[in-house]
Design a protein around this motif. Sequence first.
Motif, PDB file in Angstrom:
ATOM      1  N   ILE A 209      44.779  16.808  17.752  1.00 51.31           N
ATOM      2  CA  ILE A 209      45.969  17.783  17.999  1.00 51.31           C
ATOM      3  C   ILE A 209      45.459  18.911  17.293  1.00 51.31           C
ATOM      4  O   ILE A 209      44.646  18.797  16.398  1.00 51.31           O
ATOM      5  CB  ILE A 209      47.151  17.166  17.712  1.00 51.31           C
ATOM      6  CG1 ILE A 209      47.137  16.947  15.963  1.00 51.31           C
ATOM      7  CG2 ILE A 209      47.508  16.163  18.538  1.00 51.31           C
ATOM      8  CD1 ILE A 209      48.449  16.304  15.548  1.00 51.31           C
ATOM      9  N   ALA A 210      46.163  20.060  17.718  1.00 50.33           N
ATOM     10  CA  ALA A 210      45.954  21.423  16.836  1.00 50.33           C
ATOM     11  C   ALA A 210      47.100  21.593  16.097  1.00 50.33           C
ATOM     12  O   ALA A 210      48.451  21.627  16.668  1.00 50.33           O
ATOM     13  CB  ALA A 210      45.668  22.372  17.817  1.00 50.33           C
ATOM     14  N   VAL A 211      46.869  22.025  14.837  1.00 47.23           N
ATOM     15  CA  VAL A 211      48.176  22.407  13.875  1.00 47.23           C
ATOM     16  C   VAL A 211      47.931  23.553  13.231  1.00 47.23           C
ATOM     17  O   VAL A 211      47.013  23.839  12.758  1.00 47.23           O
ATOM     18  CB  VAL A 211      48.277  21.074  12.793  1.00 47.23           C
ATOM     19  CG1 VAL A 211      49.576  21.500  11.765  1.00 47.23           C
ATOM     20  CG2 VAL A 211      48.699  19.765  13.573  1.00 47.23           C
ATOM     21  N   ASP A 212      48.840  24.345  12.928  1.00 39.46           N
ATOM     22  CA  ASP A 212      48.607  25.535  12.213  1.00 39.46           C
ATOM     23  C   ASP A 212      48.812  25.229  11.049  1.00 39.46           C
ATOM     24  O   ASP A 212      49.854  24.664  10.353  1.00 39.46           O
ATOM     25  CB  ASP A 212      49.595  26.758  12.655  1.00 39.46           C
ATOM     26  CG  ASP A 212      49.419  27.239  13.868  1.00 39.46           C
ATOM     27  OD1 ASP A 212      48.157  27.127  14.386  1.00 39.46           O
ATOM     28  OD2 ASP A 212      50.383  27.562  14.817  1.00 39.46           O
ATOM     29  N   ALA A 213      48.306  25.722   9.869  1.00 40.11           N
ATOM     30  CA  ALA A 213      48.349  25.456   8.526  1.00 40.11           C
ATOM     31  C   ALA A 213      49.883  25.966   7.873  1.00 40.11           C
ATOM     32  O   ALA A 213      50.397  25.044   7.340  1.00 40.11           O
ATOM     33  CB  ALA A 213      47.239  26.238   7.520  1.00 40.11           C
ATOM     34  N   GLY A 214      50.495  26.652   8.570  1.00 44.72           N
ATOM     35  CA  GLY A 214      51.935  27.112   8.232  1.00 44.72           C
ATOM     36  C   GLY A 214      52.898  26.297   8.632  1.00 44.72           C
ATOM     37  O   GLY A 214      53.719  26.263   8.203  1.00 44.72           O
ATOM     38  N   ALA A 215      52.469  25.171   9.475  1.00 38.64           N
ATOM     39  CA  ALA A 215      53.465  24.388   9.935  1.00 38.64           C
ATOM     40  C   ALA A 215      53.418  23.156   9.299  1.00 38.64           C
ATOM     41  O   ALA A 215      54.355  22.081   9.106  1.00 38.64           O
ATOM     42  CB  ALA A 215      52.959  23.749  11.618  1.00 38.64           C
ATOM     43  N   LEU A 216      52.498  23.215   7.934  1.00 39.49           N
ATOM     44  CA  LEU A 216      52.492  22.025   7.148  1.00 39.49           C
ATOM     45  C   LEU A 216      53.644  22.278   5.948  1.00 39.49           C
ATOM     46  O   LEU A 216      53.636  23.267   5.549  1.00 39.49           O
ATOM     47  CB  LEU A 216      51.186  21.788   6.487  1.00 39.49           C
ATOM     48  CG  LEU A 216      50.073  21.678   7.411  1.00 39.49           C
ATOM     49  CD1 LEU A 216      48.605  21.704   6.598  1.00 39.49           C
ATOM     50  CD2 LEU A 216      50.262  20.638   8.246  1.00 39.49           C
ATOM     51  N   THR A 217      54.537  21.113   5.729  1.00 38.68           N
ATOM     52  CA  THR A 217      55.358  21.468   4.612  1.00 38.68           C
ATOM     53  C   THR A 217      55.091  20.242   3.567  1.00 38.68           C
ATOM     54  O   THR A 217      55.117  18.900   3.834  1.00 38.68           O
ATOM     55  CB  THR A 217      56.879  21.030   5.006  1.00 38.68           C
ATOM     56  OG1 THR A 217      57.033  22.092   6.050  1.00 38.68           O
ATOM     57  CG2 THR A 217      57.791  21.105   3.926  1.00 38.68           C
ATOM     58  N   PRO A 218      54.635  20.521   2.352  1.00 39.10           N
ATOM     59  CA  PRO A 218      54.592  19.381   1.224  1.00 39.10           C
ATOM     60  C   PRO A 218      55.739  18.649   1.031  1.00 39.10           C
ATOM     61  O   PRO A 218      56.718  19.020   1.122  1.00 39.10           O
ATOM     62  CB  PRO A 218      54.188  20.244   0.154  1.00 39.10           C
ATOM     63  CG  PRO A 218      53.622  21.711   0.680  1.00 39.10           C
ATOM     64  CD  PRO A 218      54.599  21.838   1.762  1.00 39.10           C
ATOM     65  N   LEU A 219      55.495  17.439   0.903  1.00 36.37           N
ATOM     66  CA  LEU A 219      56.824  16.492   0.711  1.00 36.37           C
ATOM     67  C   LEU A 219      56.499  15.761  -0.399  1.00 36.37           C
ATOM     68  O   LEU A 219      57.472  15.885  -1.259  1.00 36.37           O
ATOM     69  CB  LEU A 219      56.823  15.736   1.980  1.00 36.37           C
ATOM     70  CG  LEU A 219      57.919  14.396   1.738  1.00 36.37           C
ATOM     71  CD1 LEU A 219      59.344  15.188   1.978  1.00 36.37           C
ATOM     72  CD2 LEU A 219      58.105  13.468   3.002  1.00 36.37           C
ATOM     73  N   THR A 220      55.530  15.026  -0.682  1.00 35.85           N
ATOM     74  CA  THR A 220      55.531  13.936  -1.749  1.00 35.85           C
ATOM     75  C   THR A 220      53.942  13.661  -2.075  1.00 35.85           C
ATOM     76  O   THR A 220      53.158  13.996  -1.260  1.00 35.85           O
ATOM     77  CB  THR A 220      56.426  13.027  -1.609  1.00 35.85           C
ATOM     78  OG1 THR A 220      56.583  12.427  -3.039  1.00 35.85           O
ATOM     79  CG2 THR A 220      56.018  11.985  -0.690  1.00 35.85           C
ATOM     80  N   PHE A 221      53.981  12.604  -2.869  1.00 37.89           N
ATOM     81  CA  PHE A 221      52.494  12.294  -3.220  1.00 37.89           C
ATOM     82  C   PHE A 221      52.772  10.822  -3.867  1.00 37.89           C
ATOM     83  O   PHE A 221      53.629  10.577  -4.453  1.00 37.89           O
ATOM     84  CB  PHE A 221      51.659  13.071  -4.230  1.00 37.89           C
ATOM     85  CG  PHE A 221      52.005  13.075  -5.834  1.00 37.89           C
ATOM     86  CD1 PHE A 221      51.568  12.263  -6.552  1.00 37.89           C
ATOM     87  CD2 PHE A 221      52.993  13.914  -6.243  1.00 37.89           C
ATOM     88  CE1 PHE A 221      51.877  12.213  -7.920  1.00 37.89           C
ATOM     89  CE2 PHE A 221      53.444  13.895  -7.619  1.00 37.89           C
ATOM     90  CZ  PHE A 221      52.930  12.990  -8.413  1.00 37.89           C
ATOM     91  N   ALA A 222      51.315  10.196  -3.658  1.00 33.50           N
ATOM     92  CA  ALA A 222      51.219   8.964  -4.454  1.00 33.50           C
ATOM     93  C   ALA A 222      50.003   8.782  -5.097  1.00 33.50           C
ATOM     94  O   ALA A 222      48.967   9.617  -4.697  1.00 33.50           O
ATOM     95  CB  ALA A 222      51.432   7.769  -3.317  1.00 33.50           C
ATOM     96  N   SER A 223      49.800   7.923  -6.094  1.00 28.41           N
ATOM     97  CA  SER A 223      48.818   7.528  -6.765  1.00 28.41           C
ATOM     98  C   SER A 223      48.582   6.208  -6.873  1.00 28.41           C
ATOM     99  O   SER A 223      49.168   5.459  -7.076  1.00 28.41           O
ATOM    100  CB  SER A 223      49.037   8.313  -8.216  1.00 28.41           C
ATOM    101  OG  SER A 223      48.006   8.041  -9.078  1.00 28.41           O
ATOM    102  N   ALA A 224      47.252   5.876  -6.701  1.00 32.44           N
ATOM    103  CA  ALA A 224      46.522   4.639  -6.472  1.00 32.44           C
ATOM    104  C   ALA A 224      45.219   4.490  -7.179  1.00 32.44           C
ATOM    105  O   ALA A 224      44.317   5.175  -6.873  1.00 32.44           O
ATOM    106  CB  ALA A 224      46.906   3.769  -5.446  1.00 32.44           C
ATOM    107  N   GLY A 225      45.031   3.359  -8.111  1.00 31.31           N
ATOM    108  CA  GLY A 225      43.760   3.218  -8.471  1.00 31.31           C
ATOM    109  C   GLY A 225      42.819   2.449  -7.368  1.00 31.31           C
ATOM    110  O   GLY A 225      43.187   1.415  -6.805  1.00 31.31           O
TER     111      GLY A 225
END
Length: 148
Positions: free
Chosen positions: A72-88
Amino acid sequence: MADDGAAPAAMPLRLMPVVAAALIDGEGRVLLQRRPPGKQMADLWEFPGGKIEPGETLEGALVRELAEELGIAVDAGALTPLTFASAGLGERHLLLLLYTIRDWRGTPRALEASALAWVRPAAMRALAMPPADLPLVAMLERLLQIGG
């Protein structure tokens, strides 16, 4: 050399940032992909995405990964940051950055996964997912309950 009683310094972990997408369809479902056999964490359901190449922005990496994995093609402007996770992960530490996407071109196909599924966030809790993906489910549930 004098012994100052301090414990030896631990080996630093190598931080591994990874970008992922929660593609959300018009019915409030999110696209998950199943990791193929032979790969680490095979058969687990995950958000599409991947590693950031040297010189790439986070958004550029995710746009590239979605083209490679889903076609699929996605424009960078269509990305909305939501959250993050961290794991070892042994000697590495994964930092998983999740973006939401509601607008893309093309129909997602499983180009690098064994399967794709459109799933409501509440149903994700019943799926086997990598440890870093699991904490992201609650945030998606809240987002889709509030914003639809």
